[in-house]
Design a protein around this motif. Structure first.
Motif, PDB file in Angstrom:
ATOM      1  N   THR A 298       9.920  -9.740  -0.587  1.00  0.00           N
ATOM      2  CA  THR A 298       8.406  -9.479  -0.730  1.00  0.00           C
ATOM      3  C   THR A 298       8.095  -9.956  -2.256  1.00  0.00           C
ATOM      4  N   ALA A 299       6.729 -10.472  -2.488  1.00  0.00           N
ATOM      5  CA  ALA A 299       6.353 -10.676  -3.817  1.00  0.00           C
ATOM      6  C   ALA A 299       6.086  -9.388  -4.523  1.00  0.00           C
ATOM      7  N   PRO A 300       6.804  -9.423  -5.843  1.00  0.00           N
ATOM      8  CA  PRO A 300       6.376  -7.965  -6.488  1.00  0.00           C
ATOM      9  C   PRO A 300       5.036  -7.298  -6.432  1.00  0.00           C
ATOM     10  N   SER A 301       4.918  -6.170  -6.178  1.00  0.00           N
ATOM     11  CA  SER A 301       3.649  -5.555  -6.201  1.00  0.00           C
ATOM     12  C   SER A 301       3.769  -4.054  -6.255  1.00  0.00           C
ATOM     13  N   THR A 302       3.459  -3.654  -7.472  1.00  0.00           N
ATOM     14  CA  THR A 302       3.874  -2.103  -7.815  1.00  0.00           C
ATOM     15  C   THR A 302       2.874  -0.946  -6.996  1.00  0.00           C
ATOM     16  N   GLN A 303       1.737  -1.582  -6.926  1.00  0.00           N
ATOM     17  CA  GLN A 303       0.795  -0.713  -5.924  1.00  0.00           C
ATOM     18  C   GLN A 303       1.183  -0.738  -4.400  1.00  0.00           C
ATOM     19  N   LEU A 304       1.519  -1.869  -3.757  1.00  0.00           N
ATOM     20  CA  LEU A 304       2.100  -1.725  -2.390  1.00  0.00           C
ATOM     21  C   LEU A 304       3.481  -1.192  -2.391  1.00  0.00           C
ATOM     22  N   GLU A 305       4.341  -1.291  -3.292  1.00  0.00           N
ATOM     23  CA  GLU A 305       5.444  -0.721  -3.277  1.00  0.00           C
ATOM     24  C   GLU A 305       5.418   0.676  -3.354  1.00  0.00           C
ATOM     25  N   SER A 306       4.491   1.199  -4.248  1.00  0.00           N
ATOM     26  CA  SER A 306       4.400   2.613  -4.147  1.00  0.00           C
ATOM     27  C   SER A 306       3.693   3.273  -3.009  1.00  0.00           C
ATOM     28  N   TYR A 307       2.838   2.566  -2.333  1.00  0.00           N
ATOM     29  CA  TYR A 307       2.321   2.925  -1.258  1.00  0.00           C
ATOM     30  C   TYR A 307       3.307   3.085   0.005  1.00  0.00           C
ATOM     31  N   TYR A 308       4.197   2.017  -0.014  1.00  0.00           N
ATOM     32  CA  TYR A 308       5.274   1.878   1.294  1.00  0.00           C
ATOM     33  C   TYR A 308       6.241   3.041   1.021  1.00  0.00           C
ATOM     34  N   SER A 309       6.607   3.223  -0.227  1.00  0.00           N
ATOM     35  CA  SER A 309       7.615   4.277  -0.617  1.00  0.00           C
ATOM     36  C   SER A 309       7.190   5.707  -0.385  1.00  0.00           C
ATOM     37  N   HIS A 310       6.042   5.891  -0.684  1.00  0.00           N
ATOM     38  CA  HIS A 310       5.555   7.409  -0.600  1.00  0.00           C
ATOM     39  C   HIS A 310       4.315   7.703   0.386  1.00  0.00           C
ATOM     40  N   ARG A 311       3.853   6.670   1.005  1.00  0.00           N
ATOM     41  CA  ARG A 311       2.775   7.032   1.842  1.00  0.00           C
ATOM     42  C   ARG A 311       3.102   6.774   3.191  1.00  0.00           C
ATOM     43  N   SER A 312       2.901   5.547   3.523  1.00  0.00           N
ATOM     44  CA  SER A 312       2.880   4.876   4.827  1.00  0.00           C
ATOM     45  C   SER A 312       3.882   3.195   4.884  1.00  0.00           C
TER      46      SER A 312
ATOM     47  N   LEU B 256      -5.924  -0.417   4.805  1.00  0.00           N
ATOM     48  CA  LEU B 256      -5.845  -1.680   4.382  1.00  0.00           C
ATOM     49  C   LEU B 256      -6.884  -2.170   3.648  1.00  0.00           C
ATOM     50  N   VAL B 257      -8.110  -1.760   3.753  1.00  0.00           N
ATOM     51  CA  VAL B 257      -9.323  -2.180   3.113  1.00  0.00           C
ATOM     52  C   VAL B 257      -9.125  -1.654   1.795  1.00  0.00           C
ATOM     53  N   SER B 258      -8.693  -0.218   1.824  1.00  0.00           N
ATOM     54  CA  SER B 258      -8.614   0.289   0.260  1.00  0.00           C
ATOM     55  C   SER B 258      -7.316  -0.473  -0.588  1.00  0.00           C
ATOM     56  N   LEU B 259      -6.350  -1.069   0.098  1.00  0.00           N
ATOM     57  CA  LEU B 259      -5.613  -1.879  -0.562  1.00  0.00           C
ATOM     58  C   LEU B 259      -6.068  -3.236  -1.055  1.00  0.00           C
ATOM     59  N   MET B 260      -6.994  -3.533  -0.203  1.00  0.00           N
ATOM     60  CA  MET B 260      -7.653  -4.839  -0.394  1.00  0.00           C
ATOM     61  C   MET B 260      -8.303  -4.724  -1.779  1.00  0.00           C
ATOM     62  N   VAL B 261      -8.984  -3.716  -1.906  1.00  0.00           N
ATOM     63  CA  VAL B 261      -9.719  -3.452  -3.161  1.00  0.00           C
ATOM     64  C   VAL B 261      -8.766  -3.187  -4.291  1.00  0.00           C
ATOM     65  N   LEU B 262      -7.806  -2.517  -4.031  1.00  0.00           N
ATOM     66  CA  LEU B 262      -6.664  -1.975  -5.226  1.00  0.00           C
ATOM     67  C   LEU B 262      -5.911  -3.285  -5.699  1.00  0.00           C
ATOM     68  N   CYS B 263      -5.477  -4.121  -4.911  1.00  0.00           N
ATOM     69  CA  CYS B 263      -4.641  -5.111  -5.157  1.00  0.00           C
ATOM     70  C   CYS B 263      -5.221  -6.642  -5.320  1.00  0.00           C
TER      71      CYS B 263
ATOM     72  N   LYS C  98      -6.209  -8.637  -2.715  1.00  0.00           N
ATOM     73  CA  LYS C  98      -5.399  -9.690  -1.768  1.00  0.00           C
ATOM     74  C   LYS C  98      -6.162  -9.454  -0.549  1.00  0.00           C
ATOM     75  N   THR C  99      -6.075 -10.532   0.200  1.00  0.00           N
ATOM     76  CA  THR C  99      -6.780 -10.557   1.595  1.00  0.00           C
ATOM     77  C   THR C  99      -5.765  -9.726   2.546  1.00  0.00           C
ATOM     78  N   GLN C 100      -6.524  -9.187   3.691  1.00  0.00           N
ATOM     79  CA  GLN C 100      -6.012  -8.419   4.642  1.00  0.00           C
ATOM     80  C   GLN C 100      -4.817  -8.962   5.008  1.00  0.00           C
ATOM     81  N   ARG C 101      -4.730 -10.381   5.610  1.00  0.00           N
ATOM     82  CA  ARG C 101      -3.448 -10.994   6.122  1.00  0.00           C
ATOM     83  C   ARG C 101      -2.231 -11.077   5.091  1.00  0.00           C
ATOM     84  N   GLN C 102      -2.647 -10.998   3.720  1.00  0.00           N
ATOM     85  CA  GLN C 102      -1.624 -11.221   2.673  1.00  0.00           C
ATOM     86  C   GLN C 102      -0.730  -9.676   2.661  1.00  0.00           C
ATOM     87  N   ILE C 103      -1.590  -8.625   2.734  1.00  0.00           N
ATOM     88  CA  ILE C 103      -1.178  -7.365   2.880  1.00  0.00           C
ATOM     89  C   ILE C 103      -0.218  -7.150   3.973  1.00  0.00           C
TER      90      ILE C 103
END
Length: 404
Positions: free
Chosen positions: A76-90, A98-105, A107-112
């Motif tokens: 995966t491409a390095p992403s601190t926000q997505l990695e933290s979400y993956y490890s601690h939440r879901s 996904l909409v919240s992560l799009m705003v945070l990162c 990125k588009t929905q398909r990329q996430i």
């Protein structure tokens, strides 16, 4: 029995007219004792230890001989926000997340979504781990089947199932069948102990139910001296499991496609015949109908047959998966086990293509709609201009007429 007298009430375990004293007519050396089941606990721990040694020292050389290689995984491409979400939440975010992560990162929905799929695949077990697990089960099932068949082939109840109930409950327990029971019980106990670290598939819950139902069946049949029926059930199940694990072993290897396909075809035939034909028509018929020629129904009779029905329901569930695999195999589209939950790179590409097609279709639809709308606006504008010109001409004509 003295510790839990209510649990060991004879009307729960034995048919009407049969008591625990009837079983005591057998010598202690050939009579099943409930406390014998405790032997399966150290055996389960022993199987876990032996399996660790097998997977550490014996499975790797066999894997190398078959050409088992770990597949290169897309990182995966390095992403601190997505990695933290993956490890601690879901690991599988919902649409709102996904909409919240799009705003945070940004990125588009398909990329996430693609990032999460690739990240989940990074946590999948390697090919060598899968091979080691299948190899361990293959060697156990093969050994258990050969030993079980050797101990049953000359027994009368192997050929005539009415012999399962002849002179019941005064049926001496042979030493070979005692160890057959204890080893099978210890093996399934070890599977439960290792279930949290074993390879998880889509039928994970069904596997847990199967292991629990098998353990309850073995324990009950041993205590109630249903040894003869129990040995037939174990032998029948081991026969197809050997082929399944061997096919998976060659599937993980390189250059064994024809061998894997041949073993899969043989496994599918053996599974469907043994689990959907022989098991209900011979085993369940023996416990459900032939046993009634000897004694009347009782609580243990219903409990034992209920567990057999649970196994049969699982057989039907797995048969559907196998038939789907056979259909894909005949179509030339079978690439992996239907129970596998791995999201391969090909799956990601196909899904991305499907999304692109949908987007392209949506874009074409919007372009067509836009053209239609423009044409309608253009026609409306032309109509308004013509009406204005006509009205202006008539107004000028009236003015000239009045001036004259």
């Amino acid at each position: 029995m003295d510790l839990l007298p209510d649990l060991w009430r004879q009307e729960y375990w034995l048919p009407p007219g049969v008591t625990w004293r009837d079983l005591e007519q057998l010598p202690d050396s050939v009579r099943p004792h409930p406390k014998d089941l405790l032997i399966s606990l150290p055996l389960a721990l022993g199987f876990v230890a032996v399996r660790c040694v097998f997977e550490r020292f014996l499975a790797p050389p066999i894997a190398r001989c078959l050409g088992v290689k770990n597949r290169l995984q897309v990182t995966t491409a390095p992403s601190t926000q997505l990695e933290s979400y993956y490890s601690h939440r879901s690991k599988q975010p919902t649409q709102s997340e996904l909409v919240s992560l799009m705003v945070l990162c940004g990125k588009t929905q398909r990329q996430i979504e693609s990032w999460f799929r690739v990240r989940r695949n990074q946590d999948r077990p390697s090919q060598t781990k899968k091979f080691a697990e299948s190899a361990w089960r293959f060697f156990f099932y093969l050994s258990a089947f050969i030993a079980g068949l050797a101990s049953l082939i000359n027994r009368p109840w192997f050929w005539d199932h009415r012999e399962c109930w002849r002179h019941y409950p005064i049926q001496p327990l042979e030493r070979a069948h005692f160890w057959y029971y204890m080893l099978e019980l210890g093996f399934y106990g070890s599977l439960l102990l290792r279930i949290s670290v074993d390879v998880k598939r889509k039928d994970f819950k069904e596997q847990v139910i199967h292991h629990l139902a098998t353990i309850f069946l073995l324990c009950f049949s041993y205590c109630a001296n249903y040894i003869r029926v129990g040995t037939l059930v174990m032998l029948l199940h081991d026969s197809s499991d050997i082929l399944l694990e061997s096919a998976k072993m060659f599937n993980y290897g390189t250059g064994w496609r024809k061998t894997c396909d041949s073993l899969f075809v043989v496994f599918a035939v053996v599974f469907l015949v043994t689990r959907l034909v022989i098991f209900p028509s011979r085993i369940i018929r023996t416990t459900l109908l032939l046993s009634m020629e000897v004694f009347e129904p009782f609580a243990g009779y219903y409990f034992f047959n209920l567990l057999l029905m649970v196994l049969q329901a699982l057989h039907i569930f797995w048969a559907v998966l196998i038939l789907r695999m056979v259909y894909k195999f005949l179509k030339g589209k079978l690439e992996k086990d239907e129970r596998s939950d791995e999201e391969s790179e090909a799956d990601l590409i196909e899904e991305d293509k499907a999304k692109d097609e949908k987007m392209d279709q949506g874009g074409d639809y919007w372009e067509k709609s836009k053209e239609t709308l423009n044409s309608k606006l253009s026609a409306l504008t032309n109509s308004c201009v013509l009406n204005n010109l006509t009205h202006h001409r008539s107004s000028v004509a009236n003015r000239i007429h009045k001036a004259q």
